[in-house]
Design a protein around this motif. Sequence first.
Motif, PDB file in Angstrom:
ATOM      1  N   ASP A 211       0.806  -1.200   0.000  1.00 14.51           N
ATOM      2  CA  ASP A 211       0.000   0.000   0.000  1.00 14.51           C
ATOM      3  C   ASP A 211       0.842   1.254   0.000  1.00 14.51           C
ATOM      4  OD1 ASP A 211      -1.448  -1.899   2.572  1.00 14.51           O
ATOM      5  OD2 ASP A 211      -2.061  -1.922   0.473  1.00 14.51           O
ATOM      6  N   ALA A 212       2.087   1.178  -0.456  1.00 16.41           N
ATOM      7  CA  ALA A 212       2.937   2.366  -0.502  1.00 16.41           C
ATOM      8  C   ALA A 212       2.350   3.374  -1.472  1.00 16.41           C
ATOM      9  CB  ALA A 212       4.344   1.983  -0.950  1.00 16.41           C
ATOM     10  N   GLN A 213       2.551   4.625  -1.162  1.00 14.19           N
ATOM     11  CA  GLN A 213       1.940   5.655  -1.972  1.00 14.19           C
ATOM     12  C   GLN A 213       2.616   5.794  -3.322  1.00 14.19           C
ATOM     13  OE1 GLN A 213       2.691   9.659  -0.589  1.00 14.19           O
ATOM     14  NE2 GLN A 213       4.060   8.900   0.992  1.00 14.19           N
TER      15      GLN A 213
ATOM     16  N   ILE B 221      -3.995  12.245  -9.476  1.00 16.93           N
ATOM     17  CA  ILE B 221      -4.366  10.854  -9.772  1.00 16.93           C
ATOM     18  C   ILE B 221      -5.756  10.896 -10.386  1.00 16.93           C
ATOM     19  CG2 ILE B 221      -4.608   8.521  -8.865  1.00 16.93           C
ATOM     20  CD1 ILE B 221      -3.084   9.421  -6.410  1.00 16.93           C
TER      21      ILE B 221
ATOM     22  N   TYR C  82      -3.910  16.190  -5.454  1.00 16.04           N
ATOM     23  CA  TYR C  82      -3.585  16.219  -4.034  1.00 16.04           C
ATOM     24  C   TYR C  82      -2.374  17.110  -3.802  1.00 16.04           C
ATOM     25  CZ  TYR C  82      -6.711  12.225  -3.623  1.00 16.04           C
ATOM     26  OH  TYR C  82      -7.812  11.398  -3.666  1.00 16.04           O
TER      27      TYR C  82
ATOM     28  N   SER D 187     -12.175  15.860  -1.145  1.00 15.03           N
ATOM     29  CA  SER D 187     -12.766  15.707   0.181  1.00 15.03           C
ATOM     30  C   SER D 187     -11.840  15.005   1.144  1.00 15.03           C
ATOM     31  CB  SER D 187     -14.084  14.924   0.087  1.00 15.03           C
ATOM     32  OG  SER D 187     -15.056  15.643  -0.630  1.00 15.03           O
ATOM     33  N   PHE D 188     -10.618  14.731   0.735  1.00 18.56           N
ATOM     34  CA  PHE D 188      -9.686  13.993   1.581  1.00 18.56           C
ATOM     35  C   PHE D 188      -8.712  14.937   2.259  1.00 18.56           C
ATOM     36  CE2 PHE D 188      -7.327  10.435   3.071  1.00 18.56           C
ATOM     37  CZ  PHE D 188      -5.998  10.782   3.013  1.00 18.56           C
TER      38      PHE D 188
ATOM     39  N   PHE E  61      -5.429  14.873   5.417  1.00 21.30           N
ATOM     40  CA  PHE E  61      -4.616  14.108   6.353  1.00 21.30           C
ATOM     41  C   PHE E  61      -3.574  15.030   6.947  1.00 21.30           C
ATOM     42  CE2 PHE E  61      -2.553  10.494   8.192  1.00 21.30           C
ATOM     43  CZ  PHE E  61      -1.201  10.744   8.134  1.00 21.30           C
TER      44      PHE E  61
ATOM     45  N   ASP F 197       2.798   5.812  12.898  1.00 20.76           N
ATOM     46  CA  ASP F 197       3.011   4.832  11.824  1.00 20.76           C
ATOM     47  C   ASP F 197       3.756   5.436  10.646  1.00 20.76           C
ATOM     48  OD1 ASP F 197      -0.249   3.817  12.615  1.00 20.76           O
ATOM     49  OD2 ASP F 197       1.581   2.718  13.124  1.00 20.76           O
TER      50      ASP F 197
ATOM     51  N   TYR G 278       7.074   9.641   4.510  1.00 23.46           N
ATOM     52  CA  TYR G 278       6.597  10.879   5.123  1.00 23.46           C
ATOM     53  C   TYR G 278       7.609  12.006   4.965  1.00 23.46           C
ATOM     54  CZ  TYR G 278       2.689   8.597   7.632  1.00 23.46           C
ATOM     55  OH  TYR G 278       1.533   7.937   7.968  1.00 23.46           O
TER      56      TYR G 278
ATOM     57  N   ARG H 144     -16.930   9.293  -5.664  1.00 21.24           N
ATOM     58  CA  ARG H 144     -17.107  10.484  -4.830  1.00 21.24           C
ATOM     59  C   ARG H 144     -17.048  11.724  -5.710  1.00 21.24           C
ATOM     60  NH1 ARG H 144     -13.237  10.534   0.023  1.00 21.24           N
ATOM     61  NH2 ARG H 144     -11.712  11.124  -1.552  1.00 21.24           N
TER      62      ARG H 144
ATOM     63  N   SER I  61     -12.770   7.731   5.351  1.00 22.68           N
ATOM     64  CA  SER I  61     -12.201   8.651   4.374  1.00 22.68           C
ATOM     65  C   SER I  61     -11.177   7.917   3.522  1.00 22.68           C
ATOM     66  CB  SER I  61     -11.529   9.831   5.094  1.00 22.68           C
ATOM     67  OG  SER I  61     -10.959  10.708   4.155  1.00 22.68           O
ATOM     68  N   TRP I  62     -11.255   8.098   2.217  1.00 19.32           N
ATOM     69  CA  TRP I  62     -10.326   7.422   1.320  1.00 19.32           C
ATOM     70  C   TRP I  62      -9.823   8.418   0.284  1.00 19.32           C
ATOM     71  CZ3 TRP I  62     -11.877   7.363  -3.855  1.00 19.32           C
ATOM     72  CH2 TRP I  62     -13.231   7.640  -4.092  1.00 19.32           C
ATOM     73  N   MET I  63      -8.731   8.000  -0.358  1.00 24.11           N
ATOM     74  CA  MET I  63      -8.174   8.830  -1.415  1.00 24.11           C
ATOM     75  C   MET I  63      -7.903   7.962  -2.633  1.00 24.11           C
ATOM     76  SD  MET I  63      -4.202   9.430  -0.180  1.00 24.11           S
ATOM     77  CE  MET I  63      -3.797  10.464  -1.587  1.00 24.11           C
ATOM     78  N   MET I  64      -7.427   8.552  -3.680  1.00 21.88           N
ATOM     79  CA  MET I  64      -7.258   7.838  -4.949  1.00 21.88           C
ATOM     80  C   MET I  64      -6.124   6.821  -4.909  1.00 21.88           C
ATOM     81  SD  MET I  64      -9.600   8.682  -7.058  1.00 21.88           S
ATOM     82  CE  MET I  64      -8.998   8.317  -8.706  1.00 21.88           C
ATOM     83  N   LEU I  65      -5.420   6.714  -3.788  1.00 22.42           N
ATOM     84  CA  LEU I  65      -4.421   5.657  -3.633  1.00 22.42           C
ATOM     85  C   LEU I  65      -4.991   4.458  -2.870  1.00 22.42           C
ATOM     86  CD1 LEU I  65      -1.241   7.761  -2.743  1.00 22.42           C
ATOM     87  CD2 LEU I  65      -1.723   6.600  -4.885  1.00 22.42           C
TER      88      LEU I  65
ATOM     89  N   VAL J  10      -6.431  -0.896   2.056  1.00 21.19           N
ATOM     90  CA  VAL J  10      -6.329   0.398   2.737  1.00 21.19           C
ATOM     91  C   VAL J  10      -7.138   1.452   2.000  1.00 21.19           C
ATOM     92  CG1 VAL J  10      -4.052  -0.058   3.701  1.00 21.19           C
ATOM     93  CG2 VAL J  10      -4.246   1.130   1.526  1.00 21.19           C
TER      94      VAL J  10
ATOM     95  N   HIS K 291      -6.254   4.681   2.531  1.00 22.43           N
ATOM     96  CA  HIS K 291      -5.118   5.536   2.164  1.00 22.43           C
ATOM     97  C   HIS K 291      -3.892   4.971   2.852  1.00 22.43           C
ATOM     98  CE1 HIS K 291      -4.903   7.566   6.105  1.00 22.43           C
ATOM     99  NE2 HIS K 291      -6.222   7.643   6.056  1.00 22.43           N
ATOM    100  N   PRO K 292      -2.693   5.240   2.290  1.00 25.55           N
ATOM    101  CA  PRO K 292      -1.479   4.576   2.802  1.00 25.55           C
ATOM    102  C   PRO K 292      -0.778   5.325   3.933  1.00 25.55           C
ATOM    103  CG  PRO K 292      -0.968   5.777   0.803  1.00 25.55           C
ATOM    104  CD  PRO K 292      -2.431   5.995   1.045  1.00 25.55           C
ATOM    105  N   PHE K 293      -1.501   6.053   4.747  1.00 31.58           N
ATOM    106  CA  PHE K 293      -0.858   6.835   5.796  1.00 31.58           C
ATOM    107  C   PHE K 293      -1.319   6.357   7.161  1.00 31.58           C
ATOM    108  CE2 PHE K 293       0.973   9.456   2.700  1.00 31.58           C
ATOM    109  CZ  PHE K 293       0.018   9.722   1.742  1.00 31.58           C
TER     110      PHE K 293
ATOM    111  N   ASN L 255     -18.197  13.731   3.516  1.00 31.05           N
ATOM    112  CA  ASN L 255     -18.395  13.195   2.175  1.00 31.05           C
ATOM    113  C   ASN L 255     -17.377  12.095   1.949  1.00 31.05           C
ATOM    114  OD1 ASN L 255     -18.963  12.724  -0.511  1.00 31.05           O
ATOM    115  ND2 ASN L 255     -17.857  14.533  -1.236  1.00 31.05           N
TER     116      ASN L 255
END
Lengths: 439, 224
Positions: free
Chosen positions: A209-211, A327, A332, A373-374, A376, A412, A417, B93, B133-137, B142, B144-146, B194
Amino acid sequence: MIIKMLCALSLVLLTPLLASTKVGNADEGSDLEGARPILNGIIIETRDRAATQLRSLNVAGVRGLGMLMSELETSLLFMAASNSNAAGDTDASPNHGDMRGLVYARTFAVPHAATRFFPVALELIPSQLIALHIHEALHRSLDASIREDETIVSQLTLALTSPDATHDSVAATAARLIPLDPPLTANEDFDRYSHVGYELRLFRRPPADAQYPIDRLHLIKSELYPFGGSRSALGVGIEMSALDRPHGTFSGPLGLSAHLRLISRRLAEFGLLGRLDLNTLSAEELKNSPFGRDVAKLGAFFKRVSPRSYLENELTFQLPGSSSHTIGLVRYQYGYGWVMTAAIRGGFRHGEFYVGGFTQLHLADYLQISGGSFGFDSGRYRILSAGPEIGFDSDSTTIVFHGRFLLDSTKDATFDYLGSLMGDGIAQGSLGLEARIHL
Amino acid sequence: MMIPMILMGRKLLRARARITSRFGAPKATLLVCTIFLWGCDRYGGIFSRESVQIMYAIDAVKLISPDITTGDHPRTYAQSSYALSPSRRILLRREDLLSFENSIDTSKKIAVELSFAETISDPRVRLCPVTRSWMMLATWTVAHPFGTSGKWQSVGGDWDAQGCVEGKDGKDGKTVTFDMTSWFVLQVRARSTNHGLIVCSDDELSLIGETAATGYPKLLFSRF
C-alpha cells in the motif's frame, strides 16, 4: 706582462663561474655534476654502523621514526667532485657544515631521495659520520610537517647518537618533538576525499500500500575539492539518479551538495554541509508524485578517524516544502514540514576493512495532504532508524555495503513521510552497495 | 423586479389611506401587508423557490481489487470502463460536494446514475455509503497509505450496510439509477462528511468510467 694581466683578468671574470653553486636542500642538484656513487669506503662503513646502532635502539618501534631505518639503509649515496659552501640556514647548521662554511652533505627532504656527500665530509671522524647519516635520514623519514625543521631534526639526531641513548630515551624525545596529530599539509589527504562513484539502493519491498512504489535507486555521484587551503577545503558534489519502478525506469532528481571542512587534522575534522535535490531534471512521472519537489538540507558534521576505529556525528535541518500529485481527476497537495535529523555513525577498522553501523533519528514537523474531500495531517512525528555497514577502504577505492532499517516511528510514519527520495529514501528502508574511486 | 415592487408599494400606500378611512387603521394595515407580501412572492419568488435539476460528473472513481496491490496502478483510475465483479468494487465520490451541499434541494430526489457496457436486467448492483475517508491511492486493504487509520476495517472497503441502495433499471437497459437522497441528508448534510459511495455487484459487469465521453458516473440533483 700582458699575458699575466689577461690571466688575472680571466680569473676575476671567471671566478663566479668557478665558485661553488649556491644550493640549498631544495636546490636543482647542479652539485651532482661530476658526483660519483659511493660504493665502499668510510662512508659506507659508517652507514652500516649507523644502521646497527639504530637497530639496537629499536627505532622501528618508536612513534614517528618508523621509516628511519629504511631511509638510512636504502638511500643512494654520492660523492661530489668538490666542496660546496653553505647556502641558507639549513646548510649553516653544525650538522651540515663546518666552521669554514663548507657543507658535509645534502639531501632532499623527501622520501627515497639521494644523499650527496662532499669531500670535506671525509675529514670527519666515524662517530660524526654516523651522526651525519642519521641526520640526513631524519630529513627524509620524518613527517612532512616537521622534516625540514632543523631544530627538531638536530635534537632527534642528538638523542639517537648520544652515548647513553636507550630506546626509552629516544621514544621520550620523539614523543616530545613529533606531534601526535600534526595538521595536514597542502595536498595531503584532501586529494583522497575527491571521488567518483556509483551507488545502488534496493528499497525494502514496501508494503503493497505504498503511496509511490520504487524498487531501486541508481546514483552516479562525484565529489571534488578544488577550493580551499591547506587547513580547510570546500568540496562540491553532483549526483544523478535513476529510478526503477514497477512500470519502468525513469530519471530522478539531480543532487547538488557542498562540504566545507572548517577544521581538519589527521584524525579528526569538523565542517558544514549543504544539499539540494532538484526535481527539475526528473521524469514527468516523478514530478507528478509525492516526491516531486526540491529538497534543501543544511547541517554540520564531526568526524574522527583512527587506525582502529571511526566515529562520525551529523546534524542536519531539512527545509519545508510541498509537492502535488494528480491521480485521475483529483489533485492532491502534499505539505512537508521541517525535519531535524541527528545521526551517529561508527565502527571498527582492521587494515583496509571496516565494520560498523549507524543510527539516525528524524524529528519532523508534519505531513499534510489535502485534495478533494480527503485530508490528512500527521502532526509532529519521529522516525528512528539504524543499519549496518561493511566496507573496504583503500587509497584508490572504497566499496561499502550498507543497510537502513526503520526501527520505530510515531504515527506509523515511514520514510515516505519525509519526502526526501535521494536523501533518506522511502518505505521501510533500503539496502545499498556503493563503489567509489578516489581521485 | 425591485421597480415593480416599489411602484406597487406606492400604490398600496395610497390604497391604505383610502381603506383606513373606511375600515380603520389596524385592519387597513393588515390588509395592505398581506397584499404586499403576496405580490413579493408572486413576482419576486421570495417564498416559493424553484430548483433546477443539475447533473454533475462524479470525478473520483477508483477501482479496488484483491489482485491489485499498488495504490497508483494505472488500471484503477482514469479508465473508460471498469470490470465489476463480486471481488472488484468501485469507489465513487464527487469531491467538491460539500462546497455546494447547502444549495441542493432535498425535497427532490438525489440520484446517482451509472451506465454499463452491456444491457442488463434486474441488476444485482448496490450502491453503499462509505464510512471511512479514502483517497485515490486506496486499495483492497487500505483507504489511504498513511498510518493505521488508513486501513479498511474490513478488506474491500468499509460501508454502511443499512444505507445500501439497490439500483433501478433505466429505460435504455444499460443505465441504473440509485436514489441516494437519504444518504445525502443523513451523511453529507447532517454530518458535513463526504466519504463517497462504493459500488458492489454480484454479477460481472463493465461499468462505464469517468473518462468516457458519455455514460460516465453522474450525480443528479436539484439545485436552487
